[in-house]
Write a protein that holds these residues in place. Structure first.
Motif, PDB file in Angstrom:
ATOM      1  N   ASN A   1    -107.813  54.229 -43.130  1.00 50.63           N
ATOM      2  CA  ASN A   1    -108.517  55.481 -42.876  1.00 50.63           C
ATOM      3  C   ASN A   1    -107.659  56.408 -42.012  1.00 50.63           C
ATOM      4  N   PHE A   2    -107.505  57.632 -42.444  1.00 44.36           N
ATOM      5  CA  PHE A   2    -106.627  58.579 -41.736  1.00 44.36           C
ATOM      6  C   PHE A   2    -107.132  58.863 -40.321  1.00 44.36           C
ATOM      7  N   LEU A   3    -108.433  59.061 -40.173  1.00 47.48           N
ATOM      8  CA  LEU A   3    -108.996  59.365 -38.858  1.00 47.48           C
ATOM      9  C   LEU A   3    -108.719  58.238 -37.872  1.00 47.48           C
ATOM     10  N   VAL A   4    -108.902  57.003 -38.326  1.00 52.30           N
ATOM     11  CA  VAL A   4    -108.677  55.845 -37.464  1.00 52.30           C
ATOM     12  C   VAL A   4    -107.207  55.710 -37.092  1.00 52.30           C
ATOM     13  N   GLN A   5    -106.336  55.822 -38.096  1.00 52.18           N
ATOM     14  CA  GLN A   5    -104.913  55.582 -37.888  1.00 52.18           C
ATOM     15  C   GLN A   5    -104.216  56.726 -37.149  1.00 52.18           C
ATOM     16  N   ALA A   6    -104.539  57.953 -37.492  1.00 51.90           N
ATOM     17  CA  ALA A   6    -103.804  59.102 -36.955  1.00 51.90           C
ATOM     18  C   ALA A   6    -104.391  59.661 -35.669  1.00 51.90           C
ATOM     19  N   ILE A   7    -105.682  59.383 -35.423  1.00 53.04           N
ATOM     20  CA  ILE A   7    -106.323  59.975 -34.246  1.00 53.04           C
ATOM     21  C   ILE A   7    -106.839  58.901 -33.288  1.00 53.04           C
ATOM     22  N   LEU A   8    -107.711  58.035 -33.780  1.00 57.75           N
ATOM     23  CA  LEU A   8    -108.334  57.064 -32.894  1.00 57.75           C
ATOM     24  C   LEU A   8    -107.338  56.040 -32.352  1.00 57.75           C
ATOM     25  N   GLN A   9    -106.414  55.589 -33.194  1.00 55.45           N
ATOM     26  CA  GLN A   9    -105.443  54.588 -32.743  1.00 55.45           C
ATOM     27  C   GLN A   9    -104.524  55.123 -31.646  1.00 55.45           C
ATOM     28  N   PRO A  10    -103.952  56.325 -31.797  1.00 57.49           N
ATOM     29  CA  PRO A  10    -103.145  56.869 -30.698  1.00 57.49           C
ATOM     30  C   PRO A  10    -103.950  57.082 -29.418  1.00 57.49           C
ATOM     31  N   VAL A  11    -105.205  57.513 -29.560  1.00 59.56           N
ATOM     32  CA  VAL A  11    -106.052  57.690 -28.381  1.00 59.56           C
ATOM     33  C   VAL A  11    -106.287  56.354 -27.691  1.00 59.56           C
ATOM     34  N   LEU A  12    -106.498  55.311 -28.483  1.00 62.49           N
ATOM     35  CA  LEU A  12    -106.709  53.979 -27.925  1.00 62.49           C
ATOM     36  C   LEU A  12    -105.462  53.489 -27.180  1.00 62.49           C
ATOM     37  N   ILE A  13    -104.301  53.654 -27.783  1.00 64.38           N
ATOM     38  CA  ILE A  13    -103.059  53.226 -27.139  1.00 64.38           C
ATOM     39  C   ILE A  13    -102.839  53.985 -25.841  1.00 64.38           C
ATOM     40  N   PHE A  14    -103.102  55.290 -25.875  1.00 55.97           N
ATOM     41  CA  PHE A  14    -102.986  56.084 -24.648  1.00 55.97           C
ATOM     42  C   PHE A  14    -103.966  55.591 -23.590  1.00 55.97           C
ATOM     43  N   GLY A  15    -105.205  55.268 -24.012  1.00 55.06           N
ATOM     44  CA  GLY A  15    -106.214  54.784 -23.079  1.00 55.06           C
ATOM     45  C   GLY A  15    -105.796  53.486 -22.408  1.00 55.06           C
ATOM     46  N   VAL A  16    -105.194  52.583 -23.177  1.00 56.64           N
ATOM     47  CA  VAL A  16    -104.719  51.310 -22.626  1.00 56.64           C
ATOM     48  C   VAL A  16    -103.632  51.553 -21.594  1.00 56.64           C
ATOM     49  N   ILE A  17    -102.632  52.374 -21.966  1.00 57.39           N
ATOM     50  CA  ILE A  17    -101.518  52.660 -21.056  1.00 57.39           C
ATOM     51  C   ILE A  17    -102.015  53.357 -19.798  1.00 57.39           C
ATOM     52  N   PHE A  18    -102.873  54.352 -19.980  1.00 50.01           N
ATOM     53  CA  PHE A  18    -103.402  55.108 -18.842  1.00 50.01           C
ATOM     54  C   PHE A  18    -104.167  54.201 -17.893  1.00 50.01           C
ATOM     55  N   HIS A  19    -105.016  53.331 -18.439  1.00 53.17           N
ATOM     56  CA  HIS A  19    -105.847  52.466 -17.605  1.00 53.17           C
ATOM     57  C   HIS A  19    -104.983  51.529 -16.759  1.00 53.17           C
ATOM     58  N   PHE A  20    -103.971  50.942 -17.374  1.00 53.12           N
ATOM     59  CA  PHE A  20    -103.144  50.000 -16.627  1.00 53.12           C
ATOM     60  C   PHE A  20    -102.238  50.709 -15.629  1.00 53.12           C
ATOM     61  N   VAL A  21    -101.681  51.858 -15.985  1.00 53.14           N
ATOM     62  CA  VAL A  21    -100.861  52.612 -15.036  1.00 53.14           C
ATOM     63  C   VAL A  21    -101.698  53.046 -13.843  1.00 53.14           C
ATOM     64  N   MET A  22    -102.898  53.564 -14.113  1.00 54.60           N
ATOM     65  CA  MET A  22    -103.777  53.985 -13.028  1.00 54.60           C
ATOM     66  C   MET A  22    -104.192  52.794 -12.178  1.00 54.60           C
ATOM     67  N   GLY A  23    -104.379  51.648 -12.795  1.00 55.32           N
ATOM     68  CA  GLY A  23    -104.725  50.445 -12.040  1.00 55.32           C
ATOM     69  C   GLY A  23    -103.627  50.043 -11.085  1.00 55.32           C
ATOM     70  N   PHE A  24    -102.374  50.111 -11.537  1.00 57.02           N
ATOM     71  CA  PHE A  24    -101.247  49.773 -10.665  1.00 57.02           C
ATOM     72  C   PHE A  24    -101.123  50.781  -9.523  1.00 57.02           C
TER      73      PHE A  24
END
Length: 218
Positions: A52-75
């Motif tokens: 699905n284009f919406l999942v792959q092109a929009i939701l997946q990048p947002v999810l990856i950003f969310g993971v990185i942001f959460h862990f960086v902010m945690g540190f």
């Protein structure tokens, strides 16, 4: 800039990113659970999510950003908290003022980060190679077999189970405290915190069940 300079803003951003990841975790668990009783359903949902284009092109990048942001902010928060405790070490008593889980969120977070690296290595990178590097034709029936294959090894299954234990520890404090961080304090707050603690145990336990199910039934 406000997130970097304001302690309150950092905590709110940390809580909001955590709540976003909790929602994804529930969705991910629901999809994976179907693999224990209906391989066909699991394949259908996985194929949809993977094409699905919406999942792959929009939701997946947002999810990856969310993971990185959460862990960086945690540190960042952990470093600042440790610096503050060193200044006030005479008056600070960690055992009296907080639980063991809350004092060691950084360690459970690092364990989860290591698990995500393994998870990406097992599933995300092979998916990228399959679709975009090797340019294989779409196959809506391959997902269940690929999932089961990953849990054949007792060592890898054990690592997944251990990671879910750390996830439960991390969620048990983090999910419940996130409501307080965003200022949610009304008559529903107590019920929400109880639900958060239940969720923190039930979802990781569900993932453990899925891993063990496929390991012993492959």
């Amino acid at each position: 800039m406000g997130i970097i300079s304001s302690s309150i803003a950092r905590k709110v951003a940390m809580a909001l990113s955590g709540l976003f990841l909790v929602l994804f975790l529930g969705q991910h668990f629901t999809i994976n659970l179907t693999s224990t009783f209906s391989p066909e359903t699991f394949n259908e949902i996985s194929h949809f999510m993977g094409t699905n284009f919406l999942v792959q092109a929009i939701l997946q990048p947002v999810l990856i950003f969310g993971v990185i942001f959460h862990f960086v902010m945690g540190f960042i928060l952990e470093i600042r908290n440790r610096s503050a405790r060193k200044i006030n070490y005479v008056r600070y008593d960690g055992n009296a003022n907080s639980t063991w889980v809350s004092r060691n969120m950084i360690y459970s977070g690092v364990a989860i980060l290591a698990f995500l690296g393994l998870h990406f290595y097992d599933f995300w990178f092979p998916e990228i190679v399959h679709k975009y590097i090797e340019s294989n034709p779409a196959d809506a029936t391959r997902y269940y077999g690929e999932l089961v294959e990953k849990f054949e090894s007792p060592v890898r299954t054990g690592l997944y189970v251990l990671a879910f234990v750390f996830l439960a520890l991390h969620l048990f404090h983090g999910f419940a405290s996130s409501f307080q961080s965003v200022g949610f304090n009304n008559k529903y707050a107590t019920a929400l915190k109880k639900f958060a603690k239940f969720y923190a145990i039930a979802i990781p336990a569900g993932f453990v069940f899925i891993a063990l199910f496929h390991h012993f039934n492959h």
